[in-house]
Design an enzyme around this catalytic site. Structure first.
Site, PDB file in Angstrom:
ATOM      1  N   SER A 157       0.836  -1.194   0.000  1.00 43.21           N
ATOM      2  CA  SER A 157       0.000   0.000   0.000  1.00 43.21           C
ATOM      3  C   SER A 157       0.880   1.256   0.000  1.00 43.21           C
ATOM      4  CB  SER A 157      -0.971  -0.028   1.188  1.00 43.21           C
ATOM      5  OG  SER A 157      -2.001   0.914   1.026  1.00 43.21           O
ATOM      6  N   ASP A 249      -9.558  -5.248  -5.013  1.00 41.40           N
ATOM      7  CA  ASP A 249      -8.969  -3.987  -4.569  1.00 41.40           C
ATOM      8  C   ASP A 249      -9.343  -2.883  -5.560  1.00 41.40           C
ATOM      9  OD1 ASP A 249      -7.436  -1.912  -3.610  1.00 41.40           O
ATOM     10  OD2 ASP A 249      -5.538  -3.007  -3.645  1.00 41.40           O
ATOM     11  N   HIS A 281      -7.664  -5.574  -0.616  1.00 40.30           N
ATOM     12  CA  HIS A 281      -6.422  -4.825  -0.441  1.00 40.30           C
ATOM     13  C   HIS A 281      -5.665  -5.319   0.793  1.00 40.30           C
ATOM     14  CE1 HIS A 281      -3.822  -1.330  -1.004  1.00 40.30           C
ATOM     15  NE2 HIS A 281      -3.983  -1.005   0.268  1.00 40.30           N
TER      16      HIS A 281
END
Length: 307
Positions: A157, A249, A281
């Site tokens: 991320s 995601d 995610h």
């Protein structure tokens, strides 16, 4: 009631932004001490790099390391939208420890400063300082067990975003491999029209302005590697690149676009991708026991083992 303490944006169950600009963190504030308490036999320790800005790292060493057979060095950057989590959070302590055990690497997890207390570029500055510290070989674990000819960087991320940006910096050595787990990228132009993508685009626009208020927006090259004035992707300072995304995601279209952009840029290294269908995610960190998470770990282990 003080209107400054009213909620401006509610990102529960993760965090809330108040009207006075401060943040209420609802997750990612737990602290797990370093040591030898992991079932994998991995040992960890904390090292303060710069007490002036409270920059530190957590090092992980696999069981029974050998001084004669040096270990690849993995520099890891945690996720959390630049505002959450730490190298000492339970999830990241466990995941980087698992990477250490399954991939047989010496890992260095970077505890960079968070926004809004320390807005971007603080996270990038800290990450670069941590890389330079690793390369200085001042730590005894790194000196005794680390192979400085096989340095990897990875992150998930926001940490994947950091890893990408660090791979564009001149650090004095070639990175063997770069692994981006569901990297946080965005931009003003949508890549798809589905609800998940549009929601993620809206959240990215909002969060990036919060994490980096000095930025002009999401076409800042740091969040949008495909922006018109972004550095050429041919400049990625790594021999191999693995880009991973998850099927559910909302950010995946940006990650796929990045993968294609690198492939078409003239980048001279190897480029691989992995899609975990049906997953969310960063599922591999929040639910590491899932079959897809195990498959991803196996893929990463093979990525490290390549010559």
């Amino acid at each position: 009631m003080d209107t400054n303490t009213e909620i401006l944006h509610d990102f529960a169950p993760f965090f809330k932004i108040l009207k006075n600009g401060s943040i209420q963190r609802l997750v990612g504030t737990e602290f797990v001490p370093a040591g030898q308490g992991m079932t994998t036999g991995v040992t960890s320790k904390d090292v303060t790099i710069d007490p002036n800005c409270n920059l530190s790292v957590r090092l992980f060493l696999p069981p029974n390391p050998s001084k004669s057979e040096k270990l690849p060095i993995l520099i890891y950057f945690h996720g959390g939208a630049f505002v959450l989590e730490s190298a000492f959070s339970p999830g990241y302590h466990a995941y980087v420890g698992s990477l250490t055990s399954n991939c047989n690497v010496l890992a260095v997890s970077v505890n960079y400063r968070l926004a809004p207390e320390h807005c971007v570029p603080a996270a990038y500055d800290d990450s670069l300082a941590a890389i330079q510290w690793v390369l200085s070989c001042k730590d005894d674990w790194l000196a005794e067990f680390g192979d400085f000819n096989r340095i990897f960087m990875a992150g998930d991320s926001a940490g994947g975003n950091i890893a990408h940006n660090m791979a564009l910096r001149e650090i004095g050595t070639k990175i063997e491999g770069l692994i981006l787990f569901h990297p946080w990228f965005g931009g003003s132009e949508p890549k798809a029209t589905d609800e998940g993508h549009m929601k993620s685009r809206f959240v990215t626009n909002m969060l990036w302005k919060y994490a980096c208020p000095a930025s002009d927006g999401v076409d800042d090259p740091r969040i949008n590697p495909m922006a018109q004035d972004a550095p050429s992707l041919t400049g990625l300072n790594c021999k191999r690149l693995l880009v991973c995304w998850a099927g559910k995601d909302g950010l995946k279209e940006w990650q796929k676009a990045y993968y294609e952009a690198v492939k078409n840029s003239g980048y001279q290294g190897e480029v691989e991708m992995c899609e975990s269908e049906g997953e969310e995610h960063c599922f591999h960190i929040t639910t590491p026991g899932r079959e897809k998470a195990k498959e991803l770990m196996d893929l990463v282990a093979s990525f490290f083992s390549k010559n």
